[in-house]
Write a protein that holds these residues in place. Structure first.
Motif, PDB file in Angstrom:
ATOM      1  N   SER A  24       2.987  10.834   7.189  1.00 42.19           N
ATOM      2  CA  SER A  24       2.200  10.310   8.291  1.00 42.19           C
ATOM      3  C   SER A  24       0.933   9.685   7.733  1.00 42.19           C
ATOM      4  O   SER A  24       0.150  10.344   7.073  1.00 42.19           O
ATOM      5  CB  SER A  24       1.819  11.437   9.243  1.00 42.19           C
ATOM      6  OG  SER A  24       2.985  11.995   9.804  1.00 42.19           O
ATOM      7  N   ALA A  25       0.779   8.417   8.025  1.00 40.08           N
ATOM      8  CA  ALA A  25      -0.412   7.731   7.539  1.00 40.08           C
ATOM      9  C   ALA A  25      -1.593   8.066   8.435  1.00 40.08           C
ATOM     10  O   ALA A  25      -1.438   8.492   9.568  1.00 40.08           O
ATOM     11  CB  ALA A  25      -0.183   6.232   7.522  1.00 40.08           C
ATOM     12  N   ASN A  59       5.430  15.999   7.180  1.00 33.01           N
ATOM     13  CA  ASN A  59       6.547  16.692   7.820  1.00 33.01           C
ATOM     14  C   ASN A  59       7.836  16.431   7.082  1.00 33.01           C
ATOM     15  O   ASN A  59       8.063  15.373   6.533  1.00 33.01           O
ATOM     16  CB  ASN A  59       6.706  16.190   9.261  1.00 33.01           C
ATOM     17  CG  ASN A  59       5.460  16.428  10.065  1.00 33.01           C
ATOM     18  OD1 ASN A  59       4.939  17.522  10.065  1.00 33.01           O
ATOM     19  ND2 ASN A  59       4.978  15.419  10.730  1.00 33.01           N
ATOM     20  N   LYS A  79       0.849  -1.179   0.000  1.00 34.74           N
ATOM     21  CA  LYS A  79       0.000   0.000   0.000  1.00 34.74           C
ATOM     22  C   LYS A  79       0.882   1.226   0.000  1.00 34.74           C
ATOM     23  O   LYS A  79       1.874   1.275   0.698  1.00 34.74           O
ATOM     24  CB  LYS A  79      -0.830   0.029   1.284  1.00 34.74           C
ATOM     25  CG  LYS A  79      -2.105  -0.736   1.212  1.00 34.74           C
ATOM     26  CD  LYS A  79      -2.852  -0.453   2.499  1.00 34.74           C
ATOM     27  CE  LYS A  79      -4.154  -1.161   2.518  1.00 34.74           C
ATOM     28  NZ  LYS A  79      -4.858  -0.901   3.756  1.00 34.74           N
ATOM     29  N   SER A  80       0.554   2.210  -0.759  1.00 29.57           N
ATOM     30  CA  SER A  80       1.350   3.433  -0.710  1.00 29.57           C
ATOM     31  C   SER A  80       0.840   4.290   0.425  1.00 29.57           C
ATOM     32  O   SER A  80      -0.347   4.332   0.713  1.00 29.57           O
ATOM     33  CB  SER A  80       1.235   4.188  -2.028  1.00 29.57           C
ATOM     34  OG  SER A  80      -0.095   4.525  -2.266  1.00 29.57           O
ATOM     35  N   CYS A  81       1.741   4.956   1.097  1.00 34.06           N
ATOM     36  CA  CYS A  81       1.332   5.840   2.178  1.00 34.06           C
ATOM     37  C   CYS A  81       0.742   7.092   1.582  1.00 34.06           C
ATOM     38  O   CYS A  81       1.303   7.663   0.657  1.00 34.06           O
ATOM     39  CB  CYS A  81       2.528   6.203   3.043  1.00 34.06           C
ATOM     40  SG  CYS A  81       3.155   4.790   3.927  1.00 34.06           S
ATOM     41  N   LYS A  91      14.907  13.853   5.293  1.00 35.74           N
ATOM     42  CA  LYS A  91      14.046  12.683   5.171  1.00 35.74           C
ATOM     43  C   LYS A  91      12.601  13.144   5.042  1.00 35.74           C
ATOM     44  O   LYS A  91      12.144  14.037   5.754  1.00 35.74           O
ATOM     45  CB  LYS A  91      14.165  11.802   6.421  1.00 35.74           C
ATOM     46  CG  LYS A  91      15.548  11.218   6.607  1.00 35.74           C
ATOM     47  CD  LYS A  91      15.573  10.389   7.888  1.00 35.74           C
ATOM     48  CE  LYS A  91      16.987   9.896   8.135  1.00 35.74           C
ATOM     49  NZ  LYS A  91      17.071   9.183   9.410  1.00 35.74           N
ATOM     50  N   LEU A  92      11.910  12.496   4.171  1.00 32.48           N
ATOM     51  CA  LEU A  92      10.494  12.821   4.004  1.00 32.48           C
ATOM     52  C   LEU A  92       9.688  11.722   4.663  1.00 32.48           C
ATOM     53  O   LEU A  92       9.802  10.571   4.334  1.00 32.48           O
ATOM     54  CB  LEU A  92      10.150  12.892   2.512  1.00 32.48           C
ATOM     55  CG  LEU A  92       8.681  13.164   2.207  1.00 32.48           C
ATOM     56  CD1 LEU A  92       8.294  14.552   2.682  1.00 32.48           C
ATOM     57  CD2 LEU A  92       8.415  13.034   0.730  1.00 32.48           C
ATOM     58  N   ILE A  93       8.935  12.100   5.652  1.00 34.61           N
ATOM     59  CA  ILE A  93       8.142  11.091   6.354  1.00 34.61           C
ATOM     60  C   ILE A  93       6.673  11.427   6.161  1.00 34.61           C
ATOM     61  O   ILE A  93       6.238  12.533   6.456  1.00 34.61           O
ATOM     62  CB  ILE A  93       8.491  11.050   7.852  1.00 34.61           C
ATOM     63  CG1 ILE A  93       9.921  10.566   8.008  1.00 34.61           C
ATOM     64  CG2 ILE A  93       7.546  10.153   8.598  1.00 34.61           C
ATOM     65  CD1 ILE A  93      10.350  10.326   9.421  1.00 34.61           C
ATOM     66  N   ARG A 126      -3.846   5.800   9.250  1.00 33.53           N
ATOM     67  CA  ARG A 126      -4.453   4.542   9.648  1.00 33.53           C
ATOM     68  C   ARG A 126      -4.978   4.607  11.062  1.00 33.53           C
ATOM     69  O   ARG A 126      -5.922   3.924  11.412  1.00 33.53           O
ATOM     70  CB  ARG A 126      -3.426   3.415   9.533  1.00 33.53           C
ATOM     71  CG  ARG A 126      -2.992   3.114   8.114  1.00 33.53           C
ATOM     72  CD  ARG A 126      -2.082   1.892   8.076  1.00 33.53           C
ATOM     73  NE  ARG A 126      -1.606   1.637   6.733  1.00 33.53           N
ATOM     74  CZ  ARG A 126      -0.512   2.165   6.215  1.00 33.53           C
ATOM     75  NH1 ARG A 126       0.204   2.987   6.928  1.00 33.53           N
ATOM     76  NH2 ARG A 126      -0.138   1.902   4.990  1.00 33.53           N
TER      77      ARG A 126
END
Lengths: 212, 210
Positions: free
Chosen positions: B28-29, B18, B3-5, B24-26, B31
């Protein structure tokens, strides 16, 4: 005719009702039941039930792997380990003392996986060993501010278990299976996979606590 | 298949995209958005369930059933709208479904088997010291007295006085007109006054006072 004291009574009873109900709280058991049912929703449960049934009956692992791709299988196993850690699993050694967890792992695995420092919202919940891609691996459960996380310690590389790098040059790898997020990083000769129904960001933060 | 975030603009609370200082690219899911948005209202829903059912075991079952329904219909929830009212509406509907299924008028069992005063004829009591008088009752007695009220009055008074919802909000949750909410609240308070007056007499706190 309105009694002039009716207003006083109304105000008093409203305040008293609020104060009486203020002491009423949902029990921890109820909260945990709801969190569990939220996590293992209708969508996830049949898949997990199927994965659990296959893993725990006496069938050659190759027969299980023939049904689905290798990458999906490894992720399903990670998710299933997490499911079992968080359910009434007789194999799960419920213990919060890191010393006792280390003794358990030493006996079962022959080595001690890195455990996070407890405190500041981090608490160990226990551990177990599980079959992963054939050999036995160790996993332990951690309660974090974001939710329950399973750390599964494997001696496969992240790419070998179907994960991809979060970003280029990153030391973290990610994957997902159904509602489970997974983030992994290699520490020493082992790969630590953090699995949970929480954000990847939170899983990264959890793994960061294991880094030297 | 992975699944893509996704980054999703959620409003309550905000789950944002963020960038860390190291590049780094994070992502946030979302879910866990149901846990973040709805679960904080667990105590609120449980208290309402207790007011509705009068029993802790039934309240727990009802709460759990309501949250399961809420989870299933979470996609229809509009972020930024009144989640508390949404959950309480689901709770009330779940309760009605249970009643229809059981084909009963409504639970009337007391909490913790507290000995509840029997019905007595209406007695006029002047609550000149309402604050002091009411303070003499335990939390259990106050809650038990509320739970003795008829179903519609009980829930309405609870939502109005304990949750401090507006008449409009109570009307939407209970599925009635605002005028009905007002009259039910008024009748509920009158009934509650009678019950507490009986308790007070039993406890020797008051006789007929002027």
């Amino acid at each position: 005719m309105t009694n002039p004291n009716d207003g006083q009574f109304e105000k008093a009873i409203a305040e008293r009702l609020r104060s009486a109900f203020n002491s009423v709280k949902a029990s921890d058991t109820l909260a945990e039941k709801i969190r569990r049912q939220n996590r293992f929703s209708k969508k996830l449960w049949p898949v997990m039930a199927t994965a659990a049934a296959v893993l725990f009956i006496i069938l050659p692992l190759s027969f299980h792997m023939a049904l689905i791709s290798t990458a999906t299988a490894t992720k399903a196993q990670l998710a299933e380990i997490h499911l079992n850690n968080h359910s009434d699993n007789a194999e799960f050694f419920t213990e919060a003392d890191p010393v006792k967890l280390a003794e358990f792992f030493k006996e079962k695995l022959g080595f001690n996986p890195i455990l996070p420092a407890i405190g500041n919202g981090i608490a160990l919940r226990g551990c177990c060993v599980a079959h992963f891609e054939g050999p036995i691996v160790g996993s332990y459960g951690v309660e974090t501010p974001a939710g329950f996380v399973s750390i599964v310690v494997v001696d496969e590389t992240p790419s070998a278990i179907g994960m991809r790098k979060m970003v280029k040059e990153s030391e973290f790898w990610k994957a997902s299976y159904s509602n489970c997020s997974m983030v992994a990083t290699t520490i020493g000769e082992y790969t630590y996979c953090a699995v949970g129904l929480i954000s990847e960001d939170a899983l990264v933060q959890m793994l960061t606590k294991l880094l030297p | 298949m992975l699944k893509s975030c996704k980054t999703t603009a959620m409003m309550e609370p905000a789950i944002t995209r963020n960038r860390l200082s190291k590049g780094k690219l994070i992502l946030s899911a979302n879910r866990n958005s149901f846990d973040q948005i709805a679960l904080p209202y667990l105590d609120t829903v449980y208290r309402a369930a207790l007011a509705i059912t009068s029993r802790k075991d039934l309240a727990e079952d009802l709460t759990q059933a309501a949250f399961l329904k809420a989870l299933k219909s979470f996609k229809r929830f509009q972020p930024g709208t009144n989640c508390k009212a949404w959950l309480l509406t689901i709770l009330r509907n779940t309760w009605y479904d249970q009643l229809r299924h059981k084909k009963i008028a409504g639970p009337t069992s007391p909490i913790d088997e507290l000995d509840i005063a029997e019905k007595t004829p209406q007695v006029q009591t002047t609550w000149t010291d309402a604050d002091d008088l009411i303070d003499n009752f335990s939390d259990e007695q106050i809650i038990a007295a509320l739970c003795e009220l008829p179903d519609d009055q009980r829930l309405t008074l609870y939502l109005t006085d304990v949750e401090q919802l507006t008449q409009k909000e109570v009307a939407e949750i209970t599925g009635v007109a605002e005028g009905t909410v007002k009259s039910r609240t008024s009748r509920a308070r009158a009934q509650l006054k009678i019950k507490l007056d009986t308790y007070a007499k039993q406890m020797g706190l008051t006789g007929d006072r002027k």
